[in-house]
Motif scaffolding. Structure first.
Motif, PDB file in Angstrom:
ATOM      1  N   ASP A   1       0.860  -1.185   0.000  1.00  0.00           N
ATOM      2  CA  ASP A   1       0.000   0.000   0.000  1.00  0.00           C
ATOM      3  C   ASP A   1       0.895   1.233   0.000  1.00  0.00           C
ATOM      4  O   ASP A   1       2.113   1.121  -0.008  1.00  0.00           O
ATOM      5  CB  ASP A   1      -0.950   0.006   1.203  1.00  0.00           C
ATOM      6  N   CYS A   2       0.283   2.405   0.018  1.00  0.00           N
ATOM      7  CA  CYS A   2       1.043   3.668   0.038  1.00  0.00           C
ATOM      8  C   CYS A   2       0.820   4.442   1.334  1.00  0.00           C
ATOM      9  O   CYS A   2       0.938   5.656   1.361  1.00  0.00           O
ATOM     10  CB  CYS A   2       0.636   4.531  -1.160  1.00  0.00           C
ATOM     11  N   ILE A   3       0.540   3.734   2.414  1.00  0.00           N
ATOM     12  CA  ILE A   3       0.210   4.401   3.670  1.00  0.00           C
ATOM     13  C   ILE A   3       1.455   4.758   4.480  1.00  0.00           C
ATOM     14  O   ILE A   3       1.580   5.868   4.983  1.00  0.00           O
ATOM     15  CB  ILE A   3      -0.767   3.540   4.503  1.00  0.00           C
ATOM     16  N   THR A   4       2.387   3.834   4.607  1.00  0.00           N
ATOM     17  CA  THR A   4       3.556   4.037   5.473  1.00  0.00           C
ATOM     18  C   THR A   4       4.856   3.915   4.670  1.00  0.00           C
ATOM     19  O   THR A   4       5.746   3.142   5.023  1.00  0.00           O
ATOM     20  CB  THR A   4       3.557   3.026   6.629  1.00  0.00           C
ATOM     21  N   CYS A   5       4.987   4.681   3.623  1.00  0.00           N
ATOM     22  CA  CYS A   5       6.165   4.603   2.753  1.00  0.00           C
ATOM     23  C   CYS A   5       7.434   4.973   3.515  1.00  0.00           C
ATOM     24  O   CYS A   5       7.475   5.978   4.224  1.00  0.00           O
ATOM     25  CB  CYS A   5       5.988   5.518   1.551  1.00  0.00           C
ATOM     26  N   ASP A   6       8.468   4.164   3.346  1.00  0.00           N
ATOM     27  CA  ASP A   6       9.730   4.352   4.038  1.00  0.00           C
ATOM     28  C   ASP A   6      10.891   4.616   3.083  1.00  0.00           C
ATOM     29  O   ASP A   6      12.057   4.483   3.468  1.00  0.00           O
ATOM     30  CB  ASP A   6      10.056   3.120   4.890  1.00  0.00           C
ATOM     31  N   SER A   7      10.603   4.974   1.833  1.00  0.00           N
ATOM     32  CA  SER A   7      11.683   5.304   0.896  1.00  0.00           C
ATOM     33  C   SER A   7      11.199   6.326  -0.116  1.00  0.00           C
ATOM     34  O   SER A   7      10.007   6.426  -0.397  1.00  0.00           O
ATOM     35  CB  SER A   7      12.206   4.043   0.204  1.00  0.00           C
TER      36      SER A   7
ATOM     37  N   ILE B   1      12.793   9.050  -3.604  1.00  0.00           N
ATOM     38  CA  ILE B   1      13.779   9.753  -4.414  1.00  0.00           C
ATOM     39  C   ILE B   1      13.072  10.989  -4.909  1.00  0.00           C
ATOM     40  O   ILE B   1      11.985  10.893  -5.486  1.00  0.00           O
ATOM     41  CB  ILE B   1      14.271   8.912  -5.618  1.00  0.00           C
ATOM     42  N   GLY B   2      13.671  12.156  -4.673  1.00  0.00           N
ATOM     43  CA  GLY B   2      12.976  13.331  -5.153  1.00  0.00           C
ATOM     44  C   GLY B   2      13.563  14.655  -4.741  1.00  0.00           C
ATOM     45  O   GLY B   2      14.616  14.741  -4.101  1.00  0.00           O
ATOM     46  N   PHE B   3      12.828  15.688  -5.125  1.00  0.00           N
ATOM     47  CA  PHE B   3      13.155  17.090  -4.918  1.00  0.00           C
ATOM     48  C   PHE B   3      12.138  17.668  -3.947  1.00  0.00           C
ATOM     49  O   PHE B   3      10.939  17.475  -4.130  1.00  0.00           O
ATOM     50  CB  PHE B   3      13.051  17.845  -6.249  1.00  0.00           C
ATOM     51  N   GLY B   4      12.603  18.411  -2.942  1.00  0.00           N
ATOM     52  CA  GLY B   4      11.686  18.965  -1.954  1.00  0.00           C
ATOM     53  C   GLY B   4      11.119  17.865  -1.094  1.00  0.00           C
ATOM     54  O   GLY B   4       9.909  17.712  -0.988  1.00  0.00           O
ATOM     55  N   SER B   5      11.982  17.095  -0.463  1.00  0.00           N
ATOM     56  CA  SER B   5      11.538  15.907   0.258  1.00  0.00           C
ATOM     57  C   SER B   5      11.713  16.058   1.760  1.00  0.00           C
ATOM     58  O   SER B   5      12.439  16.918   2.247  1.00  0.00           O
ATOM     59  CB  SER B   5      12.297  14.679  -0.251  1.00  0.00           C
ATOM     60  N   THR B   6      11.043  15.170   2.474  1.00  0.00           N
ATOM     61  CA  THR B   6      11.166  15.051   3.928  1.00  0.00           C
ATOM     62  C   THR B   6      10.419  13.793   4.336  1.00  0.00           C
ATOM     63  O   THR B   6       9.816  13.117   3.516  1.00  0.00           O
ATOM     64  CB  THR B   6      10.606  16.305   4.650  1.00  0.00           C
ATOM     65  N   GLY B   7      10.432  13.513   5.618  1.00  0.00           N
ATOM     66  CA  GLY B   7       9.672  12.378   6.125  1.00  0.00           C
ATOM     67  C   GLY B   7      10.534  11.405   6.899  1.00  0.00           C
ATOM     68  O   GLY B   7      11.752  11.492   6.903  1.00  0.00           O
ATOM     69  N   SER B   8       9.861  10.482   7.564  1.00  0.00           N
ATOM     70  CA  SER B   8      10.554   9.494   8.380  1.00  0.00           C
ATOM     71  C   SER B   8       9.772   8.196   8.354  1.00  0.00           C
ATOM     72  O   SER B   8       8.700   8.095   7.779  1.00  0.00           O
ATOM     73  CB  SER B   8      10.695  10.009   9.810  1.00  0.00           C
ATOM     74  N   GLY B   9      10.321   7.223   9.007  1.00  0.00           N
ATOM     75  CA  GLY B   9       9.689   5.921   9.137  1.00  0.00           C
ATOM     76  C   GLY B   9      10.522   5.061  10.055  1.00  0.00           C
ATOM     77  O   GLY B   9      11.616   5.450  10.479  1.00  0.00           O
ATOM     78  N   CYS B  10      10.032   3.905  10.390  1.00  0.00           N
ATOM     79  CA  CYS B  10      10.749   2.940  11.226  1.00  0.00           C
ATOM     80  C   CYS B  10      11.140   3.530  12.573  1.00  0.00           C
ATOM     81  O   CYS B  10      12.182   3.191  13.134  1.00  0.00           O
ATOM     82  CB  CYS B  10      11.992   2.428  10.508  1.00  0.00           C
ATOM     83  N   GLY B  11      10.362   4.478  13.083  1.00  0.00           N
ATOM     84  CA  GLY B  11      10.624   5.054  14.391  1.00  0.00           C
ATOM     85  C   GLY B  11      11.721   6.106  14.427  1.00  0.00           C
ATOM     86  O   GLY B  11      12.070   6.594  15.492  1.00  0.00           O
TER      87      GLY B  11
END
Length: 191
Positions: free
Chosen positions: A138-144, A146-156
């Motif tokens: 699914d696309c709910i908890t994406c952990d990877s 590649i891009g421009f203007g990015s941010t985010g986290s995962g896996c705690g």
């Protein structure tokens, strides 16, 4: 259209200037407008909100070499596509995004690409232009990403530990190239 390319943005992935949540994506203010060379100085030009285009040329510089992909997309300006925050899809393909970065890594599922790309969970990865991927189907908890203007986290992990505004991040050990956090210099041009 066979005309030349016009520079719009330059992003240093090691800096937080152009993180996903930066106001520079949603306003009409220039940033370092005299920085026109394809160098490592960040810039946002008037072309961001004034240049109609039919395709973008996206480049990432790693180890002194810029690799490019072309994204067919017609819009009144990049600002018109990004500022409202709505998702717009493109079909560049997972392998094309990965070709921008040596030793890139993405999880196998989701592969959501385009503009204002975000996961269902707002704490996970998101990009203004690029692709996100997930180890789950699914696309709910994406952990990877590649891009421009990015941010985010995962896996705690804390988002601040991954303050990579342009490049590739893959976490949780499920990326096709393992865990990675590669910041690069990014270039966005249009015609």
């Amino acid at each position: 259209m066979n005309g030349g390319w016009t520079l719009i943005l330059k992003i240093n992935g090691r800096n937080q200037t152009f993180l996903y949540q930066s106001d520079l994506w949603t306003n009409k203010q220039e940033f370092n407008p005299d920085e026109l060379a394809l160098d490592d100085q960040e810039t946002k030009l008037e072309s961001y909100w004034q240049l109609p285009f039919i395709e973008l040329r996206l480049g990432m510089k790693q180890e002194g070499t810029i690799k490019w992909v072309t994204v067919p997309y017609k819009a009144n300006s990049l600002y018109a596509v990004i500022a409202a925050g709505h998702y717009h899809s493109v079909s560049v393909g997972r392998q094309q995004w990965k070709s921008l970065i040596i030793s890139s890594s993405l999880q196998q599922n989701c592969n959501k690409e385009g503009f204002n790309v975000f996961a269902g969970d707002p704490n996970h990865h998101r990009v203004r232009i690029g692709i996100i991927a997930n180890d789950e189907n699914d696309c709910i908890t994406c952990d990877s990403r590649i891009g421009f203007g990015s941010t985010g986290s995962g896996c705690g992990l804390q988002e601040s530990a991954l303050a990579n505004s342009c490049g590739n991040v893959a976490q949780c050990g499920d990326g096709d190239g393992g865990n990675t956090n590669i910041s690069v210099m990014g270039y966005i041009m249009a015609r």
